[in-house]
Design a protein around this motif. Sequence first.
Motif, PDB file in Angstrom:
ATOM      1  N   LEU A 128      98.672  -5.327 -19.894  1.00 43.27           N
ATOM      2  CA  LEU A 128      98.164  -5.543 -18.544  1.00 43.27           C
ATOM      3  C   LEU A 128      97.932  -4.212 -17.829  1.00 43.27           C
ATOM      4  N   ILE A 129      98.839  -3.260 -18.002  1.00 44.08           N
ATOM      5  CA  ILE A 129      98.650  -1.924 -17.431  1.00 44.08           C
ATOM      6  C   ILE A 129      97.369  -1.310 -17.978  1.00 44.08           C
ATOM      7  N   ARG A 130      97.167  -1.430 -19.280  1.00 39.29           N
ATOM      8  CA  ARG A 130      95.958  -0.886 -19.916  1.00 39.29           C
ATOM      9  C   ARG A 130      94.703  -1.519 -19.317  1.00 39.29           C
ATOM     10  N   ALA A 131      94.727  -2.831 -19.149  1.00 42.67           N
ATOM     11  CA  ALA A 131      93.567  -3.538 -18.596  1.00 42.67           C
ATOM     12  C   ALA A 131      93.297  -3.114 -17.153  1.00 42.67           C
ATOM     13  N   ILE A 132      94.331  -2.970 -16.359  1.00 41.75           N
ATOM     14  CA  ILE A 132      94.167  -2.569 -14.962  1.00 41.75           C
ATOM     15  C   ILE A 132      93.609  -1.154 -14.882  1.00 41.75           C
ATOM     16  N   ARG A 133      94.156  -0.247 -15.673  1.00 36.47           N
ATOM     17  CA  ARG A 133      93.691   1.139 -15.644  1.00 36.47           C
ATOM     18  C   ARG A 133      92.250   1.258 -16.135  1.00 36.47           C
ATOM     19  N   THR A 134      91.899   0.477 -17.144  1.00 32.74           N
ATOM     20  CA  THR A 134      90.523   0.489 -17.641  1.00 32.74           C
ATOM     21  C   THR A 134      89.574  -0.033 -16.572  1.00 32.74           C
ATOM     22  N   ALA A 135      89.949  -1.144 -15.939  1.00 30.42           N
ATOM     23  CA  ALA A 135      89.103  -1.714 -14.883  1.00 30.42           C
ATOM     24  C   ALA A 135      88.961  -0.739 -13.723  1.00 30.42           C
ATOM     25  N   ASP A 136      90.037  -0.057 -13.350  1.00 27.45           N
ATOM     26  CA  ASP A 136      89.986   0.910 -12.261  1.00 27.45           C
ATOM     27  C   ASP A 136      89.066   2.078 -12.612  1.00 27.45           C
ATOM     28  N   TYR A 137      89.172   2.578 -13.830  1.00 25.91           N
ATOM     29  CA  TYR A 137      88.333   3.692 -14.279  1.00 25.91           C
ATOM     30  C   TYR A 137      86.850   3.312 -14.222  1.00 25.91           C
ATOM     31  N   ILE A 138      86.534   2.138 -14.753  1.00 30.26           N
ATOM     32  CA  ILE A 138      85.140   1.672 -14.772  1.00 30.26           C
ATOM     33  C   ILE A 138      84.631   1.446 -13.352  1.00 30.26           C
ATOM     34  N   ASP A 139      85.453   0.861 -12.505  1.00 34.63           N
ATOM     35  CA  ASP A 139      85.060   0.593 -11.124  1.00 34.63           C
ATOM     36  C   ASP A 139      84.769   1.887 -10.377  1.00 34.63           C
ATOM     37  N   ARG A 140      85.633   2.886 -10.551  1.00 33.59           N
ATOM     38  CA  ARG A 140      85.421   4.171  -9.871  1.00 33.59           C
ATOM     39  C   ARG A 140      84.167   4.878 -10.403  1.00 33.59           C
ATOM     40  N   ALA A 141      84.003   4.871 -11.711  1.00 32.96           N
ATOM     41  CA  ALA A 141      82.828   5.520 -12.305  1.00 32.96           C
ATOM     42  C   ALA A 141      81.543   4.834 -11.850  1.00 32.96           C
ATOM     43  N   SER A 142      81.545   3.524 -11.811  1.00 37.10           N
ATOM     44  CA  SER A 142      80.362   2.773 -11.357  1.00 37.10           C
ATOM     45  C   SER A 142      80.062   3.072  -9.896  1.00 37.10           C
ATOM     46  N   ALA A 143      81.099   3.168  -9.078  1.00 35.44           N
ATOM     47  CA  ALA A 143      80.911   3.457  -7.653  1.00 35.44           C
ATOM     48  C   ALA A 143      80.296   4.834  -7.441  1.00 35.44           C
ATOM     49  N   GLU A 144      80.509   5.746  -8.393  1.00 39.16           N
ATOM     50  CA  GLU A 144      79.961   7.100  -8.300  1.00 39.16           C
ATOM     51  C   GLU A 144      78.612   7.220  -9.012  1.00 39.16           C
ATOM     52  N   GLY A 145      78.030   6.084  -9.391  1.00 37.12           N
ATOM     53  CA  GLY A 145      76.713   6.095 -10.013  1.00 37.12           C
ATOM     54  C   GLY A 145      76.730   6.111 -11.537  1.00 37.12           C
ATOM     55  N   GLY A 163      74.184   0.440 -33.835  1.00 40.30           N
ATOM     56  CA  GLY A 163      73.526   1.412 -32.984  1.00 40.30           C
ATOM     57  C   GLY A 163      72.761   0.824 -31.815  1.00 40.30           C
ATOM     58  N   ILE A 164      72.827  -0.478 -31.660  1.00 39.24           N
ATOM     59  CA  ILE A 164      72.134  -1.128 -30.549  1.00 39.24           C
ATOM     60  C   ILE A 164      72.975  -0.961 -29.286  1.00 39.24           C
ATOM     61  N   GLU A 165      72.331  -0.456 -28.223  1.00 36.82           N
ATOM     62  CA  GLU A 165      73.021  -0.208 -26.969  1.00 36.82           C
ATOM     63  C   GLU A 165      72.739  -1.302 -25.948  1.00 36.82           C
ATOM     64  N   THR A 166      73.787  -1.645 -25.203  1.00 36.47           N
ATOM     65  CA  THR A 166      73.685  -2.624 -24.129  1.00 36.47           C
ATOM     66  C   THR A 166      74.318  -2.027 -22.887  1.00 36.47           C
ATOM     67  N   LYS A 167      73.589  -2.056 -21.786  1.00 38.72           N
ATOM     68  CA  LYS A 167      74.136  -1.597 -20.509  1.00 38.72           C
ATOM     69  C   LYS A 167      74.953  -2.733 -19.922  1.00 38.72           C
ATOM     70  N   VAL A 168      76.187  -2.432 -19.534  1.00 36.28           N
ATOM     71  CA  VAL A 168      77.081  -3.437 -18.966  1.00 36.28           C
ATOM     72  C   VAL A 168      77.068  -3.284 -17.442  1.00 36.28           C
ATOM     73  N   VAL A 169      76.787  -4.367 -16.742  1.00 39.23           N
ATOM     74  CA  VAL A 169      76.736  -4.338 -15.283  1.00 39.23           C
ATOM     75  C   VAL A 169      77.921  -5.121 -14.744  1.00 39.23           C
ATOM     76  N   PHE A 170      78.707  -4.476 -13.902  1.00 38.69           N
ATOM     77  CA  PHE A 170      79.861  -5.122 -13.270  1.00 38.69           C
ATOM     78  C   PHE A 170      79.509  -5.459 -11.842  1.00 38.69           C
ATOM     79  N   GLN A 171      79.832  -6.693 -11.432  1.00 32.81           N
ATOM     80  CA  GLN A 171      79.524  -7.117 -10.072  1.00 32.81           C
ATOM     81  C   GLN A 171      80.776  -7.475  -9.341  1.00 32.81           C
TER      82      GLN A 171
END
Length: 73
Positions: free
Chosen positions: A38-55, A65-73
Amino acid sequence: MARKSITQKKVTVNLPSIDVDRIEGIAERHDVNRTNALIRAIRTADYIDRASAEGGEVIIRNKDGIETKVVFQ
């Protein structure tokens, strides 16, 4: 440099059973207990949320090798 002291707090949460199953899956895959999963999941979500907020963007590249852009809402 001195490390910041981290205190522990006990938290009780009510989760849907599917999310408990997901936490247990993370715990099994990483050979940790549910608390650490659960700690790992929270820290991962926090990292992604902060990075997304910064663009930032999250791109997943599968084994072919197929890339998919993940969009969090």
